[in-house]
Design an enzyme around this catalytic site. Structure first.
Site, mmCIF file in Angstrom:
data_model
loop_
_atom_site.group_PDB
_atom_site.id
_atom_site.type_symbol
_atom_site.label_atom_id
_atom_site.label_comp_id
_atom_site.label_asym_id
_atom_site.label_seq_id
_atom_site.Cartn_x
_atom_site.Cartn_y
_atom_site.Cartn_z
ATOM 1 C CB SER A 141 9.021 7.759 8.427
ATOM 2 O OG SER A 141 9.873 7.751 9.561
ATOM 3 C CE1 TYR A 155 11.995 3.932 5.654
ATOM 4 C CE2 TYR A 155 12.248 5.464 7.483
ATOM 5 C CZ TYR A 155 11.502 4.519 6.813
ATOM 6 O OH TYR A 155 10.270 4.160 7.292
HETATM 7 P P1 NAP Z 1 7.983 -4.701 7.127
HETATM 8 O O1 NAP Z 1 7.470 -5.359 8.355
HETATM 9 O O2 NAP Z 1 9.387 -4.932 6.710
HETATM 10 O O3 NAP Z 1 6.995 -5.091 5.910
HETATM 11 C C1 NAP Z 1 7.252 -4.555 4.637
HETATM 12 C C2 NAP Z 1 6.152 -4.915 3.675
HETATM 13 O O4 NAP Z 1 6.436 -4.266 2.429
HETATM 14 C C3 NAP Z 1 6.063 -6.399 3.390
HETATM 15 O O5 NAP Z 1 4.739 -6.724 3.094
HETATM 16 C C4 NAP Z 1 6.941 -6.549 2.150
HETATM 17 O O6 NAP Z 1 6.559 -7.653 1.341
HETATM 18 C C5 NAP Z 1 6.661 -5.253 1.418
HETATM 19 N N1 NAP Z 1 7.794 -4.830 0.600
HETATM 20 C C6 NAP Z 1 8.980 -4.374 1.041
HETATM 21 N N2 NAP Z 1 9.786 -4.111 -0.008
HETATM 22 C C7 NAP Z 1 9.084 -4.422 -1.114
HETATM 23 C C8 NAP Z 1 9.384 -4.377 -2.499
HETATM 24 N N3 NAP Z 1 10.560 -3.967 -2.972
HETATM 25 N N4 NAP Z 1 8.428 -4.791 -3.368
HETATM 26 C C9 NAP Z 1 7.232 -5.207 -2.919
HETATM 27 N N5 NAP Z 1 6.897 -5.279 -1.621
HETATM 28 C C10 NAP Z 1 7.823 -4.891 -0.733
HETATM 29 O O7 NAP Z 1 7.839 -3.116 7.216
HETATM 30 P P2 NAP Z 1 6.877 -2.213 8.122
HETATM 31 O O8 NAP Z 1 7.614 -1.841 9.332
HETATM 32 O O9 NAP Z 1 5.547 -2.822 8.237
HETATM 33 O O10 NAP Z 1 6.810 -0.903 7.219
HETATM 34 C C11 NAP Z 1 5.662 -0.553 6.458
HETATM 35 C C12 NAP Z 1 5.785 0.915 6.072
HETATM 36 O O11 NAP Z 1 5.827 1.707 7.253
HETATM 37 C C13 NAP Z 1 7.064 1.240 5.290
HETATM 38 O O12 NAP Z 1 6.783 2.191 4.296
HETATM 39 C C14 NAP Z 1 7.966 1.852 6.347
HETATM 40 O O13 NAP Z 1 8.903 2.719 5.783
HETATM 41 C C15 NAP Z 1 6.956 2.577 7.198
HETATM 42 N N6 NAP Z 1 7.410 2.863 8.560
HETATM 43 C C16 NAP Z 1 7.726 1.854 9.410
HETATM 44 C C17 NAP Z 1 8.149 2.165 10.698
HETATM 45 C C18 NAP Z 1 8.513 1.093 11.673
HETATM 46 O O14 NAP Z 1 9.154 1.405 12.699
HETATM 47 N N7 NAP Z 1 8.149 -0.157 11.452
HETATM 48 C C19 NAP Z 1 8.246 3.500 11.105
HETATM 49 C C20 NAP Z 1 7.895 4.505 10.202
HETATM 50 C C21 NAP Z 1 7.472 4.172 8.935
HETATM 51 P P3 NAP Z 1 7.545 -8.954 1.189
HETATM 52 O O15 NAP Z 1 7.793 -9.446 2.563
HETATM 53 O O16 NAP Z 1 6.804 -9.917 0.347
HETATM 54 O O17 NAP Z 1 8.776 -8.408 0.519
#
Ligand code: NAP
Length: 250
Positions: A141, A155
């Protein structure tokens, strides 16, 4: 003919959000994709269907991360359906802002368990499955580098730990021709930001204005960076932190 034909990829959290974008991109490029999910099997099945409809190949594997034995169980499930992996994307993550003075120990432990400990052991136990010449991509991130939202400190700390893993693993796995990199998104339009950020119009507009490109990122913005790293074009990049914040940090 895709650039990843014959390769197998595992995308943790590949069922939704950024992970789904990555899974679809790697699938389009020809990789057979293991779409991992935690609890939402329907979302994983949807992603698998989308990859297949686009002419690709994919399968879903479910395993809660951040619990004891998670990595071993994940690989056991993977081994039932595939024989080795070329591209491992540690993408699954959790996080939301909590003021520093109010961070409960449970949230601190949970964020670290899912965002830092799980990628550590998923990669460690994946070493026997990961083929030489492969790729490891850790989704970090922008907050690991810039204290833009201090209420996301806990985080951000987990992503800092993940970046340390990236740098050290690049040295350890380089002799096998495996590259290891962190890709660092800024705010991306996914469910992780629902409620506290995306549902607040003013905050969302202010977030868009942080990028000189004038918008919030999309999952595909990150997926295309990962697609590049996974391809042979990314072969000479390892141990790096790739800023994919849309210029928020410059
Ligand atoms: P998201 O839309 O909330 O999706 C999260 C994904 O991770 C889902 O497939 C979820 O599966 C899985 N997951 C979450 N917790 C889990 C757990 N305890 N065990 C197994 N699977 C789990 O999140 P996202 O925004 O796509 O984020 C993806 C990555 O990008 C993360 O590492 C996040 O920190 C990083 N990131 C995101 C942003 C942003 O603004 N979106 C910015 C910087 C970095 P289920 O639904 O089945 O639980």
């Amino acid at each position: 003919m895709g650039s990843l034909d014959g390769k197998t990829a595992l995308v943790t959290g590949g069922s939704r959000g950024i992970g789904r974008g990555i899974a679809e991109r790697l699938g389009r490029d020809g990789a057979r994709v293991a779409v991992h999910y935690g609890t939402n099997e329907a979302a994983a099945k949807e992603t698998v269907a989308a990859i297949e409809e686009a002419g690709g190949s994919a399968f879903a594997i479910g395993q809660e991360l951040g619990v004891p034995g998670d990595a071993a169980a994940l690989w056991e499930a993977f081994d039932q359906l595939a024989d080795g992996v070329d591209i491992l994307v540690n993408n699954a993550g959790v996080g939301y802002p909590i003021p520093f003075g109010e961070v409960p120990e449970e949230a601190y432990d949970r964020f670290f368990a899912v965002n830092a400990k799980a990628p550590f052991f998923v990669t460690q136990l994946g070493l026997t499955r990961l083929r030489d010449g492969g790729r490891v991509v850790n989704i970090s991130s922008g907050l690991a580098r810039a204290a833009m939202m201090p209420e996301t400190l806990t985080y951000a700390m987990t992503k800092g730990a993940l970046d340390v893993l990236t740098r050290n693993l690049s040295k350890l796995l380089g002799p096998r021709g495996i590259t290891v990199n962190s890709v660092a998104p800024g705010v991306i339009d996914t469910d992780i930001n629902a409620g506290w950020l995306r549902d607040n119009d003013d905050a969302w507009a202010a977030t868009a204005a942080m990028s000189p490109l004038g918008r919030v990122g999309e999952a595909s913005d990150i997926a295309d960076v990962v697609g590049f790293l996974a391809s042979s074009d990314g072969r000479w990049i390892t141990g790096q932190w790739l800023d994919a914040t849309g210029g928020v940090i410059a």
